[in-house]
Design a protein around this motif. Sequence first.
Motif, PDB file in Angstrom:
ATOM      1  N   SER A  68       0.860  -1.179   0.000  1.00  0.00           N
ATOM      2  CA  SER A  68       0.000   0.000   0.000  1.00  0.00           C
ATOM      3  C   SER A  68       0.896   1.228   0.000  1.00  0.00           C
ATOM      4  CB  SER A  68      -0.929   0.012   1.217  1.00  0.00           C
ATOM      5  OG  SER A  68      -0.187   0.183   2.410  1.00  0.00           O
ATOM      6  N   GLY A 102      -3.391   0.987  -4.657  1.00  0.00           N
ATOM      7  CA  GLY A 102      -4.650   1.485  -4.114  1.00  0.00           C
ATOM      8  C   GLY A 102      -5.547   0.422  -3.511  1.00  0.00           C
ATOM      9  N   ASP A 105      -4.669   0.009   0.029  1.00  0.00           N
ATOM     10  CA  ASP A 105      -4.966   1.272   0.709  1.00  0.00           C
ATOM     11  C   ASP A 105      -6.452   1.360   1.038  1.00  0.00           C
ATOM     12  OD1 ASP A 105      -2.422   3.163   0.541  1.00  0.00           O
ATOM     13  OD2 ASP A 105      -2.541   2.073  -1.347  1.00  0.00           O
ATOM     14  N   ALA A 106      -7.292   1.029   0.053  1.00  0.00           N
ATOM     15  CA  ALA A 106      -8.737   1.082   0.281  1.00  0.00           C
ATOM     16  C   ALA A 106      -9.142   0.138   1.405  1.00  0.00           C
ATOM     17  CB  ALA A 106      -9.474   0.730  -1.008  1.00  0.00           C
ATOM     18  N   ASP A 116      -6.507   8.979   5.146  1.00  0.00           N
ATOM     19  CA  ASP A 116      -7.535   8.787   4.129  1.00  0.00           C
ATOM     20  C   ASP A 116      -6.930   8.680   2.736  1.00  0.00           C
ATOM     21  OD1 ASP A 116      -6.928  11.396   3.317  1.00  0.00           O
ATOM     22  OD2 ASP A 116      -8.773  12.260   4.121  1.00  0.00           O
ATOM     23  N   ALA A 117      -7.787   8.410   1.757  1.00  0.00           N
ATOM     24  CA  ALA A 117      -7.314   8.172   0.391  1.00  0.00           C
ATOM     25  C   ALA A 117      -6.617   9.399  -0.181  1.00  0.00           C
ATOM     26  CB  ALA A 117      -8.488   7.757  -0.496  1.00  0.00           C
ATOM     27  N   ARG A 120      -3.099   9.675   1.078  1.00  0.00           N
ATOM     28  CA  ARG A 120      -2.247   8.630   0.513  1.00  0.00           C
ATOM     29  C   ARG A 120      -1.850   8.976  -0.920  1.00  0.00           C
ATOM     30  NH1 ARG A 120      -2.959   3.420   3.175  1.00  0.00           N
ATOM     31  NH2 ARG A 120      -3.992   3.783   5.177  1.00  0.00           N
ATOM     32  N   ASN A 137      -7.320   2.801 -12.033  1.00  0.00           N
ATOM     33  CA  ASN A 137      -8.257   2.777 -10.918  1.00  0.00           C
ATOM     34  C   ASN A 137      -8.558   1.337 -10.506  1.00  0.00           C
ATOM     35  OD1 ASN A 137     -10.136   1.938 -12.847  1.00  0.00           O
ATOM     36  ND2 ASN A 137     -11.293   3.856 -12.829  1.00  0.00           N
ATOM     37  N   LYS A 152     -15.621  -0.172  -1.426  1.00  0.00           N
ATOM     38  CA  LYS A 152     -14.398   0.432  -0.887  1.00  0.00           C
ATOM     39  C   LYS A 152     -13.498   0.904  -2.029  1.00  0.00           C
ATOM     40  CE  LYS A 152     -16.196  -0.808   2.953  1.00  0.00           C
ATOM     41  NZ  LYS A 152     -16.053  -2.165   3.396  1.00  0.00           N
ATOM     42  N   TYR A 156     -12.331   4.853  -3.196  1.00  0.00           N
ATOM     43  CA  TYR A 156     -10.947   5.240  -3.508  1.00  0.00           C
ATOM     44  C   TYR A 156     -10.863   5.834  -4.916  1.00  0.00           C
ATOM     45  CZ  TYR A 156      -5.854   5.009  -3.678  1.00  0.00           C
ATOM     46  OH  TYR A 156      -4.519   5.332  -3.783  1.00  0.00           O
ATOM     47  N   ASN A 157     -11.590   5.239  -5.858  1.00  0.00           N
ATOM     48  CA  ASN A 157     -11.602   5.776  -7.219  1.00  0.00           C
ATOM     49  C   ASN A 157     -12.110   7.211  -7.244  1.00  0.00           C
ATOM     50  OD1 ASN A 157     -10.641   3.348  -8.182  1.00  0.00           O
ATOM     51  ND2 ASN A 157     -12.626   2.626  -8.931  1.00  0.00           N
TER      52      ASN A 157
END
Length: 271
Positions: A68, A102, A105-106, A116-117, A120, A137, A152, A156-157
Amino acid sequence: MAAVVACTSDATADQQDPQTSCQSVLHVGDSLSLGITDEADSPGADVAQRYEAAGVTTSFFDVAGGRSSVETVDDKPNAVSAAEELSRTHPAAGRCWVLQIGTNDAANISAGSQIDAAARIDQLMQVVGDEPVLWPNLKTLVSAPMHYEPEKMVAYNGALTEACARYPNLRIYDAAADLPDSAFVDGIHHTTAGSEVFAGGIASALATAYPAGGGPTPGCVVGTANTVPAPESSPGPMAAPQSGNGLICFAPIVDICLSTTDFGLASATTR
């Protein structure tokens, strides 16, 4: 340790493939990139060959399972550290970035991480600076484990799309639109056919976002209604160089896949 691999070609790109202005690519990835690098099961899934066909001369890879942006797994560098090392050790002229990061991360955000996203994404983009970036993505299926559910990834996307307003050098490859549900083996990782779609889509989107002979394509999200066809006669990883083909040189990497996440600290198992 994650492997950093250089793949150089002196081949003339197939002019039927979309061509990019990127002379070199620095590719940072997680376990999804393992399926298109050292663990690629077919020439069409080998993203180094797909980059070559798009006009890229040299590709450098740092990929690791379970990766991540900020957490670490088994003392392997996270994506920010990997990007910093690639940036420091490879020439800046003519280079572009592919940040295939990602999914974990999500999941870590879902598990309770306070980072948060947006934060990051910002950490990685600050390493890149104003150099061109392509960022695929995310997509998972409802069969994915807890914290990896599709919603989730959608969240993030959304943060990725919002980041385009902060970073004019960022383009997002709409991999989620290209990858059918049949491309997934466990709800997260890709089948061989899925890896072929993913590798071809990344290379084609790179050429769409940063085309040869022109400036970056306006906008934020780029897609590939039809991804570049897989090469029919390219050698697989570790093949000896042949006339018209570059040397593909991959070091083995242990694939670490997240089984659980706990408040931003990754728990991993070796696959």
